[in-house]
Enzyme design. Structure first.
Site, PDB file in Angstrom:
ATOM      1  N   CYS A 135       0.737  -1.100   0.023  1.00  0.00           N
ATOM      2  CA  CYS A 135      -0.080   0.117  -0.030  1.00  0.00           C
ATOM      3  C   CYS A 135       1.074   1.234   0.016  1.00  0.00           C
ATOM      4  O   CYS A 135       1.781   1.469   0.824  1.00  0.00           O
ATOM      5  CB  CYS A 135      -0.846   0.215   1.196  1.00  0.00           C
ATOM      6  SG  CYS A 135      -2.261  -1.198   1.152  1.00  0.00           S
ATOM      7  N   ARG A 172       4.263  -0.556  -4.464  1.00  0.00           N
ATOM      8  CA  ARG A 172       3.719  -1.062  -3.134  1.00  0.00           C
ATOM      9  C   ARG A 172       2.489  -1.674  -3.023  1.00  0.00           C
ATOM     10  O   ARG A 172       2.158  -2.405  -2.161  1.00  0.00           O
ATOM     11  CB  ARG A 172       3.821   0.116  -2.243  1.00  0.00           C
ATOM     12  CG  ARG A 172       5.010   0.941  -2.203  1.00  0.00           C
ATOM     13  CD  ARG A 172       4.940   1.937  -1.123  1.00  0.00           C
ATOM     14  NE  ARG A 172       4.673   1.775   0.090  1.00  0.00           N
ATOM     15  CZ  ARG A 172       5.615   1.612   1.085  1.00  0.00           C
ATOM     16  NH1 ARG A 172       6.957   1.744   0.669  1.00  0.00           N
ATOM     17  NH2 ARG A 172       5.665   1.422   2.206  1.00  0.00           N
ATOM     18  N   TRP A 213      -2.736  -2.912  -1.864  1.00  0.00           N
ATOM     19  CA  TRP A 213      -2.340  -4.328  -1.570  1.00  0.00           C
ATOM     20  C   TRP A 213      -3.166  -4.945  -0.697  1.00  0.00           C
ATOM     21  O   TRP A 213      -2.975  -4.892   0.556  1.00  0.00           O
ATOM     22  CB  TRP A 213      -1.011  -4.439  -1.437  1.00  0.00           C
ATOM     23  CG  TRP A 213      -0.328  -5.866  -1.631  1.00  0.00           C
ATOM     24  CD1 TRP A 213       0.066  -6.398  -2.895  1.00  0.00           C
ATOM     25  CD2 TRP A 213      -0.361  -6.914  -0.557  1.00  0.00           C
ATOM     26  NE1 TRP A 213       0.329  -7.522  -2.636  1.00  0.00           N
ATOM     27  CE2 TRP A 213       0.074  -8.194  -1.245  1.00  0.00           C
ATOM     28  CE3 TRP A 213      -0.609  -6.953   0.832  1.00  0.00           C
ATOM     29  CZ2 TRP A 213       0.327  -9.256  -0.554  1.00  0.00           C
ATOM     30  CZ3 TRP A 213      -0.632  -8.135   1.402  1.00  0.00           C
ATOM     31  CH2 TRP A 213       0.033  -9.261   0.717  1.00  0.00           C
ATOM     32  N   ASN A 263      -2.074   2.526   5.465  1.00  0.00           N
ATOM     33  CA  ASN A 263      -0.872   1.537   5.056  1.00  0.00           C
ATOM     34  C   ASN A 263      -0.840   0.626   6.572  1.00  0.00           C
ATOM     35  O   ASN A 263      -0.234   1.260   7.534  1.00  0.00           O
ATOM     36  CB  ASN A 263       0.264   1.819   4.434  1.00  0.00           C
ATOM     37  CG  ASN A 263       1.142   0.933   4.043  1.00  0.00           C
ATOM     38  OD1 ASN A 263       0.815  -0.360   4.066  1.00  0.00           O
ATOM     39  ND2 ASN A 263       2.422   1.259   4.318  1.00  0.00           N
ATOM     40  N   GLY A 264      -0.962  -0.711   6.218  1.00  0.00           N
ATOM     41  CA  GLY A 264      -0.721  -1.334   7.763  1.00  0.00           C
ATOM     42  C   GLY A 264      -2.029  -2.353   8.137  1.00  0.00           C
ATOM     43  O   GLY A 264      -2.803  -2.505   7.004  1.00  0.00           O
ATOM     44  N   GLU A 303      18.259 -17.946  -5.168  1.00  0.00           N
ATOM     45  CA  GLU A 303      17.747 -16.598  -5.706  1.00  0.00           C
ATOM     46  C   GLU A 303      17.282 -16.641  -7.218  1.00  0.00           C
ATOM     47  O   GLU A 303      16.391 -15.834  -7.577  1.00  0.00           O
ATOM     48  CB  GLU A 303      18.899 -15.513  -5.396  1.00  0.00           C
ATOM     49  CG  GLU A 303      18.909 -14.300  -6.163  1.00  0.00           C
ATOM     50  CD  GLU A 303      17.717 -13.468  -5.629  1.00  0.00           C
ATOM     51  OE1 GLU A 303      17.113 -13.765  -4.422  1.00  0.00           O
ATOM     52  OE2 GLU A 303      17.362 -12.263  -6.081  1.00  0.00           O
ATOM     53  N   LYS A 354      13.624 -15.482  -8.512  1.00  0.00           N
ATOM     54  CA  LYS A 354      13.511 -14.460  -9.508  1.00  0.00           C
ATOM     55  C   LYS A 354      12.407 -15.254 -10.631  1.00  0.00           C
ATOM     56  O   LYS A 354      11.532 -14.727 -10.950  1.00  0.00           O
ATOM     57  CB  LYS A 354      14.859 -14.132 -10.067  1.00  0.00           C
ATOM     58  CG  LYS A 354      14.904 -12.650 -10.488  1.00  0.00           C
ATOM     59  CD  LYS A 354      15.629 -11.960  -9.185  1.00  0.00           C
ATOM     60  CE  LYS A 354      14.670 -12.067  -8.014  1.00  0.00           C
ATOM     61  NZ  LYS A 354      15.129 -11.204  -6.629  1.00  0.00           N
ATOM     62  N   GLU A 373       8.662 -15.700  -9.256  1.00  0.00           N
ATOM     63  CA  GLU A 373       7.785 -14.556  -9.040  1.00  0.00           C
ATOM     64  C   GLU A 373       7.401 -13.871 -10.245  1.00  0.00           C
ATOM     65  O   GLU A 373       6.391 -13.183 -10.289  1.00  0.00           O
ATOM     66  CB  GLU A 373       8.519 -13.834  -7.950  1.00  0.00           C
ATOM     67  CG  GLU A 373       9.732 -12.848  -8.425  1.00  0.00           C
ATOM     68  CD  GLU A 373      10.188 -11.820  -7.308  1.00  0.00           C
ATOM     69  OE1 GLU A 373      11.538 -11.775  -7.107  1.00  0.00           O
ATOM     70  OE2 GLU A 373       9.402 -11.459  -6.611  1.00  0.00           O
ATOM     71  N   HIS A 376      18.223 -36.877  -3.150  1.00  0.00           N
ATOM     72  CA  HIS A 376      17.659 -37.464  -1.690  1.00  0.00           C
ATOM     73  C   HIS A 376      16.081 -37.154  -1.866  1.00  0.00           C
ATOM     74  O   HIS A 376      15.418 -37.028  -0.846  1.00  0.00           O
ATOM     75  CB  HIS A 376      18.115 -36.605  -0.653  1.00  0.00           C
ATOM     76  CG  HIS A 376      19.530 -36.801  -0.383  1.00  0.00           C
ATOM     77  ND1 HIS A 376      20.012 -38.142   0.260  1.00  0.00           N
ATOM     78  CD2 HIS A 376      20.512 -36.327  -0.757  1.00  0.00           C
ATOM     79  CE1 HIS A 376      21.434 -38.057   0.193  1.00  0.00           C
ATOM     80  NE2 HIS A 376      21.842 -36.765  -0.211  1.00  0.00           N
ATOM     81  N   LYS A 392       6.081  -4.844  -3.478  1.00  0.00           N
ATOM     82  CA  LYS A 392       7.455  -4.557  -3.273  1.00  0.00           C
ATOM     83  C   LYS A 392       7.881  -4.725  -1.563  1.00  0.00           C
ATOM     84  O   LYS A 392       8.645  -5.305  -1.227  1.00  0.00           O
ATOM     85  CB  LYS A 392       8.033  -3.238  -3.887  1.00  0.00           C
ATOM     86  CG  LYS A 392       9.518  -3.382  -3.483  1.00  0.00           C
ATOM     87  CD  LYS A 392      10.305  -2.802  -4.808  1.00  0.00           C
ATOM     88  CE  LYS A 392      11.767  -2.995  -4.813  1.00  0.00           C
ATOM     89  NZ  LYS A 392      12.177  -4.263  -5.261  1.00  0.00           N
TER      90      LYS A 392
HETATM   91  C1  F6R Z   1      12.255 -10.766  -4.366  1.00  0.00           C
HETATM   92  C2  F6R Z   1      11.901  -9.799  -3.519  1.00  0.00           C
HETATM   93  C3  F6R Z   1      11.695  -9.989  -2.100  1.00  0.00           C
HETATM   94  C4  F6R Z   1      12.562  -9.180  -1.220  1.00  0.00           C
HETATM   95  C5  F6R Z   1      11.788  -9.305   0.170  1.00  0.00           C
HETATM   96  C6  F6R Z   1      12.629  -8.543   1.346  1.00  0.00           C
HETATM   97  O1  F6R Z   1      12.678 -10.337  -5.733  1.00  0.00           O
HETATM   98  O2  F6R Z   1      12.132  -8.750  -3.908  1.00  0.00           O
HETATM   99  O3  F6R Z   1      11.828 -11.410  -1.608  1.00  0.00           O
HETATM  100  O4  F6R Z   1      13.693  -9.489  -1.271  1.00  0.00           O
HETATM  101  O5  F6R Z   1      10.378  -9.027   0.350  1.00  0.00           O
HETATM  102  O6  F6R Z   1      12.429  -7.086   0.955  1.00  0.00           O
HETATM  103  P1  F6R Z   1      13.473  -6.221   1.851  1.00  0.00           P
HETATM  104  O7  F6R Z   1      14.982  -6.449   1.197  1.00  0.00           O
HETATM  105  O8  F6R Z   1      12.911  -4.647   1.351  1.00  0.00           O
HETATM  106  O9  F6R Z   1      13.321  -6.462   3.229  1.00  0.00           O
END
Ligand code: F6R
Length: 581
Positions: free
Chosen positions: A2, A27, A71, A97-98, A454, A458, A461, A477, A576
Site C-alpha cells: 500500500c 507497493r 495491496w 497502510n498497515g 535466488e 526470481k 515470481e 535425496h 515490493k
Molecule cells: C524478491 C524480492 C523479495 C524481497 C523481500 C525482502 O525479488 O524482492 O523477496 O527481497 O520482500 O525485502 P527487503 O529487502 O525490502 O526487506
C-alpha cells in the site's frame, strides 16, 4: 505494501497525488483512490491499476487531498474496498497502510452505536472512530483519540470536508513529509516527492503531524516534538524508465555502476571496531535479502572463521535462536515488517545490531545501532535485482573489513566490467528451454547454492513457472524422482573446489533426461560438452563469477517472463515492500 500520498499546497492536488501514487505503485496495485477537499469532499476510487486508470481521478478539484494504492489484506480488490474510506457522514476521509488488528472488536462496538460500514476492510473503522471523536473543528484531537484505540500498524492520512488540514500519523508503517515552499507533501516513501522537493522529515513511530499550507507540526503522543529536516539526493530520473521497456530491465542494466558505487561506499570508516571480531553473527532477512545473507554466511565463515547463522525474518520472531554476538539485518526497503520485528527482538536481547539497507531514513536505520548503506538508488520493479547485487557488494566489503587486509578488494574492482560483459550474453536458447517448462530446478553448491535459490525465486515470481533452488547434492535425496525431459535444470558450475562434484551431479541429472542449462567459466569445454545450453562467464575471481552468475539468472527470469507475456514489474499478488507480518 500500500502506498499513500497526501498534499496540501497550491497545485491541483489530484495531479500531484495521482502522479505520486504511480511512483508508489510497486507497493500495491490492485486498486486505488483519491479524495480532495474543495472544500467539499470529492472522492474517486476503483479496482485496477493507477497506471492504467489514474486519469479518471484527475478531474477532482482542490489543492488539498489524500490518495492510496492498495495491496489487499482485508477484503478482495474492489471499488468498495479501495481507499479512501469515509465515515457515516461522508465528510471524513482516511487512507491507511498497515493492519488494524483489533478492527473486528472496534467494528462491533461502533456498529452497535449505529455506524454503518460499507467495506470489508480493517481501515474503515478508523474513519468511524474519528467521526466519534470529531467535534467539528479539531481534527488533530479526534485522530489522536482514535489512534489511541488502535492495535496493529498504521500510516494514516486523514482529511475532513471544509478543513485546510491533513493529519498524518504513523506506528510501525513508514511515513515521510516533503517540505516545499507553501506546500507540504506526505508519502509512504520519498519517491513521489522527487522533483518537488529534496527536504524531507521522517516521522517516527507514535508521531502525528498536522500539515497545512503554512507548514507542519509534529506531536508524539500529544506532546509537540521536533524532527530534523533531512536531504534526499536521489535523482528524479531514477524513478523513470529511461527508454527501457520495464523498470526491471533498467535496474538490471544499472548494476555495473551500482556494484561499483556500493563497494566503494564501504570503507574503513564504515564499520566501528565493535563489529569487527564478533564471537558470532546472526543474519536476519527475507526473500532475496535472505539469500544475500546466506552468501555472507558461506563467505564469512570460510574467510573469517566466525560462526554465522542466517535466519528468516518471518521465523525469527516466533522461534528465536539463542543469541550471541551481533545481529545483522539485511533489507532493501528498510521497512519489511518481519525483519523489523526481528531487529526489535535482537535489541530486546541487548545484542549490538547492524542494518544493511538501501533507503536513507527508513525505519530500520532508526532502530539499528549502526547502518551500512547500499548505493542502488530507488528500486521500482517488484523483483529485487540491483539491490541484491548491492547487498552482495556491502557484504563482500564487510567480510573484507572483518578479515582485514582487503582480501577481495582488488578482485572485486573487476566486477563491474564483468557484469557489463554478461549483460550482453546471448541467452535465447536458454529462454527457449525455460519458456514452455512447468517446473525448473536451479542447483549449485557452496557459495553458489544461495545464488541457485535466488535464481529460482526470481524466475517463479515474475514468470510464474514453478522453480526450485536446491543444493546440487540434495537432488538425489528425493527430487530426482521429478527429473524428466520436461524438467529443465539450471546448473551453476563455476571453477573451484566444487567443480568436479558439480560435473558428476550434472551427468547424473543428464542421465535422467533433464535438459541442462549450464553456467560456468568461459572456455570450459568439458561443461559445454555435457549441457544442452552453455552460458559462459568471463574468467574472473570466484566472487565476481558469483555476482555475474546472479545477473545472468536475473536476465533469464526477465526474458522468460517477457516471452510469456507476464507483467514483469508488477507480478500478480505481490508488492515490493512487505510492511505487514
Ligand atoms: C524478491 C524480492 C523479495 C524481497 C523481500 C525482502 O525479488 O524482492 O523477496 O527481497 O520482500 O525485502 P527487503 O529487502 O525490502 O526487506
Amino acid at each position: 505494501m500500500c502506498g499513500i500520498v497526501g498534499y496540501v499546497g497550491f497545485r491541483p492536488a489530484a495531479n500531484v497525488i495521482v502522479e505520486g501514487l504511480q511512483k508508489l505503485e510497486y507497493r500495491g496495485y490492485d486498486s486505488f483512490g483519491v479524495a480532495t477537499n474543495n472544500p467539499c469532499l470529492e472522492v474517486y476510487k476503483c479496482e485496477g491499476k493507477i497506471s492504467e486508470k489514474g486519469e479518471r481521478a484527475l478531474n477532482l478539484h482542490g489543492t488539498i487531498g489524500i490518495g492510496h494504492t492498495r495491496w489487499a489484506t482485508h477484503g478482495v480488490p474492489s471499488d468498495r474496498n479501495a481507499h479512501p474510506h469515509l465515515d457515516c457522514t461522508g465528510r471524513i476521509a482516511v487512507v491507511h497502510n498497515g493492519i488494524i488488528e483489533n478492527y473486528a472488536a472496534l467494528t462491533r462496538e461502533l456498529a452497535a452505536r449505529g455506524h454503518v460500514f460499507r467495506s470489508e476492510t480493517d481501515t474503515e473503522v478508523v474513519a468511524h472512530l474519528i467521526e466519534e471523536y470529531y467535534d467539528g473543528s479539531d481534527l488533530r484531537d479526534a485522530v489522536e483519540k482514535a489512534i489511541a484505540r488502535l492495535d496493529g500498524s498504521y500510516a494514516l492520512l486523514v482529511t475532513v470536508e471544509g478543513s485546510d488540514v491533513v493529519v498524518a500519523a504513523r506506528d510501525c508503517s513508514p511515513l515521510v513529509l516533503g517540505i516545499g515552499d507553501q506546500e507540504v507533501f506526505a508519502a509512504s516513501d520519498v519517491t513521489p516527492l522527487l522533483g518537488y522537493t529534496e527536504r524531507v522529515v521522517y516521522l517516527e513511530d507514535g508521531d502525528l503531524a498536522e500539515i497545512d499550507r503554512t507548514g507542519w507540526r509534529i506531536y508524539s503522543r500529544g506532546t509537540p516534538v521536533q524532527r530534523p529536516i533531512e536531504h534526499v539526493d536521489w535523482d528524479v530520473e531514477t524513478v523513470k524508465k529511461g527508454g527501457f521497456p520495464h523498470f526491471m530491465l533498467k535496474e538490471i542494466f544499472e548494476q555495473p555502476k551500482v556494484f561499483y558505487d556500493t563497494l566503494h561506499g564501504i570503507t574503513e570508516a564504515s564499520l566501528p571496531e565493535r563489529y569487527r571480531r564478533p564471537s558470532e553473527i546472526t543474519v536476519v532477512a527475507c526473500g532475496s535479502s535472505y539469500h544475500a545473507g546466506l552468501v555472507f554466511k558461506y563467505l564469512c565463515e570460510s574467510t573469517c572463521r566466525i560462526p554465522v547463522r542466517a535466519e528468516l525474518g518471518s521465523e525469527f520472531k516466533y522461534f528465536t535462536p539463542p543469541l550471541k554476538g551481533i545481529v545483522t539485518v539485511i533489507t532493501q526497503s528498510g521497512e519489511t515488517a518481519d525483519t523489523l520485528a526481528a531487529l526489535k527482538k535482537a535489541k530486546a536481547y541487548n545484542c549490538p545490531t547492524l542494518a544493511i539497507t538501501n533507503v536513507l531514513g527508513s525505519t530500520v536505520t532508526r532502530i539499528a545501532d549502526h547502518t551500512l548503506y547500499m548505493r542502488a538508488g530507488p528500486e521500482i520493479s517488484v523483483a529485487a535485482t540491483k539491490s541484491f547485487i548491492a547487498q552482495l557488494a556491502v557484504l563482500m566489503g564487510l567480510v573484507d573489513l572483518m578479515k582485514g587486509g582487503n582480501p577481495f578488494g582488488a578482485a572485486l574492482e573487476r566486477a563491474n566490467s564483468v557484469i557489463e560483459e554478461v549483460l550482453l550474453l546471448d541467452i535465447d536458447k536458454a529462454v527457449e528451454i525455460c519458456r514452455p517448462a512447468e517446473h525448473l530446478f536451479y542447483v549449485g553448491r557452496g557459495l553458489f547454492y544461495p545464488i541457485a535459490l535466488e535464481g529460482a525465486l526470481k524466475m517463479k515470481e515474475i514468470s510464474y513457472i514453478h522453480a526450485e533452488g536446491y543444493a546440487a547434492g540434495e537432488l538425489k535425496h528425493g527430487p530426482f524422482a521429478l527429473l524428466s525431459t520436461e524438467t529443465p535444470v539450471v546448473a551453476l558450475c563455476p571453477p573451484g573446489d566444487t567443480y568436479s562434484i558439480m560435473l558428476s551431479n550434472i551427468k547424473e541429472m543428464k542421465a535422467r533426461n533433464a535438459p541442462i542449462i549450464g553456467i560456468g567459466a568461459r572456455g570450459d569445454r568439458e561443461l559445454t560438452d555435457i549441457v544442452d545450453v552453455f552460458l559462459p562467464i568471463p574468467e574472473s575471481h570466484e566472487l565476481v563469477q558469483l555476482v555475474a552468475t546472479s545477473v545472468v539468472l536475473q536476465q533469464l527470469a526477465y526474458r522468460t517472463a517477457v516471452a510469456l507475456g507476464r507483467d514483469v514489474d508488477q507480478p500478480r499478488n505481490l508488492a515490493k515492500s512487505v510492511t505487514v507480518e
